[in-house]
Scaffold this motif. Structure first.
Motif, PDB file in Angstrom:
ATOM      1  N   UNK A  38       0.839  -1.208   0.000  1.00  0.00           N
ATOM      2  CA  UNK A  38       0.000   0.000   0.000  1.00  0.00           C
ATOM      3  C   UNK A  38       0.871   1.254   0.000  1.00  0.00           C
ATOM      4  N   UNK A  39       1.650   1.454  -1.059  1.00  0.00           N
ATOM      5  CA  UNK A  39       2.558   2.611  -1.099  1.00  0.00           C
ATOM      6  C   UNK A  39       1.814   3.917  -1.382  1.00  0.00           C
ATOM      7  N   UNK A  40       2.474   5.019  -1.073  1.00  0.00           N
ATOM      8  CA  UNK A  40       1.976   6.331  -1.485  1.00  0.00           C
ATOM      9  C   UNK A  40       2.383   6.604  -2.926  1.00  0.00           C
ATOM     10  N   UNK A  41       3.571   6.114  -3.275  1.00  0.00           N
ATOM     11  CA  UNK A  41       4.111   6.323  -4.621  1.00  0.00           C
ATOM     12  C   UNK A  41       5.073   5.178  -4.939  1.00  0.00           C
ATOM     13  N   UNK A  42       5.184   4.855  -6.232  1.00  0.00           N
ATOM     14  CA  UNK A  42       6.172   3.883  -6.713  1.00  0.00           C
ATOM     15  C   UNK A  42       7.010   4.578  -7.773  1.00  0.00           C
ATOM     16  N   UNK A  43       8.330   4.511  -7.591  1.00  0.00           N
ATOM     17  CA  UNK A  43       9.265   5.133  -8.520  1.00  0.00           C
ATOM     18  C   UNK A  43      10.060   4.072  -9.259  1.00  0.00           C
ATOM     19  N   UNK A  44      10.533   4.416 -10.450  1.00  0.00           N
ATOM     20  CA  UNK A  44      11.428   3.532 -11.195  1.00  0.00           C
ATOM     21  C   UNK A  44      12.803   3.597 -10.549  1.00  0.00           C
TER      22      UNK A  44
ATOM     23  N   UNK B 277      10.848   1.283  -6.495  1.00  0.00           N
ATOM     24  CA  UNK B 277      10.950   1.808  -5.143  1.00  0.00           C
ATOM     25  C   UNK B 277       9.555   2.165  -4.654  1.00  0.00           C
ATOM     26  N   UNK B 278       9.074   1.431  -3.669  1.00  0.00           N
ATOM     27  CA  UNK B 278       7.795   1.742  -3.037  1.00  0.00           C
ATOM     28  C   UNK B 278       8.095   2.696  -1.887  1.00  0.00           C
ATOM     29  N   UNK B 279       7.299   3.757  -1.780  1.00  0.00           N
ATOM     30  CA  UNK B 279       7.506   4.757  -0.731  1.00  0.00           C
ATOM     31  C   UNK B 279       6.194   4.971   0.003  1.00  0.00           C
ATOM     32  N   UNK B 280       6.286   4.973   1.327  1.00  0.00           N
ATOM     33  CA  UNK B 280       5.100   5.233   2.149  1.00  0.00           C
ATOM     34  C   UNK B 280       5.515   6.099   3.336  1.00  0.00           C
ATOM     35  N   UNK B 281       4.705   7.109   3.620  1.00  0.00           N
ATOM     36  CA  UNK B 281       4.963   8.023   4.735  1.00  0.00           C
ATOM     37  C   UNK B 281       4.398   7.442   6.027  1.00  0.00           C
ATOM     38  N   UNK B 282       5.200   7.516   7.089  1.00  0.00           N
ATOM     39  CA  UNK B 282       4.776   7.061   8.414  1.00  0.00           C
ATOM     40  C   UNK B 282       5.017   8.175   9.424  1.00  0.00           C
ATOM     41  N   UNK B 283       4.026   8.403  10.258  1.00  0.00           N
ATOM     42  CA  UNK B 283       4.178   9.404  11.317  1.00  0.00           C
ATOM     43  C   UNK B 283       4.875   8.817  12.535  1.00  0.00           C
ATOM     44  N   UNK B 284       4.929   7.491  12.615  1.00  0.00           N
ATOM     45  CA  UNK B 284       5.600   6.836  13.740  1.00  0.00           C
ATOM     46  C   UNK B 284       6.500   5.722  13.233  1.00  0.00           C
TER      47      UNK B 284
END
Length: 108
Positions: free
Chosen positions: A44-50, A57-64
């Motif tokens: 469940x990424x926020x964004x996927x980059x090449x 590269x899967x990227x997901x923001x976490x507050x903790x």
């Protein structure tokens, strides 16, 4: 070989092998006890980059996270069905500027 599975946004099953997880922990000790965050970032990424070659590269923001507010980056390959590495960053924009966006979560 022991592993856990995540399903990518493309519906591909990728594996996080125990030996890969141990290598991640050796290199990034702060990621201990974050296996579920690593798998969630792929599923469940926020964004996927090449990435390089066929890496994504899967990227997901976490507050903790163990280091506070950070973005989890997970590098994986769908063609080989495996997770390569993971790390935390506070500078997602630097990665985003250098790489092509493959997919972005729609705003809610």
């Amino acid at each position: 070989m022991s592993y856990r599975v995540a399903i990518t946004i493309s519906g591909i099953e990728v594996r996080l092998y125990q030996d890969t997880l141990e290598k991640i922990f050796r290199k990034h000790g702060e990621l201990r006890n974050t296996r579920s965050l690593i798998l969630e970032t792929v599923s469940a990424p926020d964004v996927v980059l090449a990435g390089h070659d066929k890496e994504l590269l899967a990227i997901r923001h976490y507050t903790a996270t163990p280091l506070g507010v950070k973005d989890m980056i997970v590098v994986y390959r769908e063609d080989k069905r495996l997770i390569i590495t993971a790390f935390l960053t506070s500078n997602r924009s630097r990665l985003s500027r250098k790489r092509r966006t493959i997919w972005r979560r729609q705003s809610r």
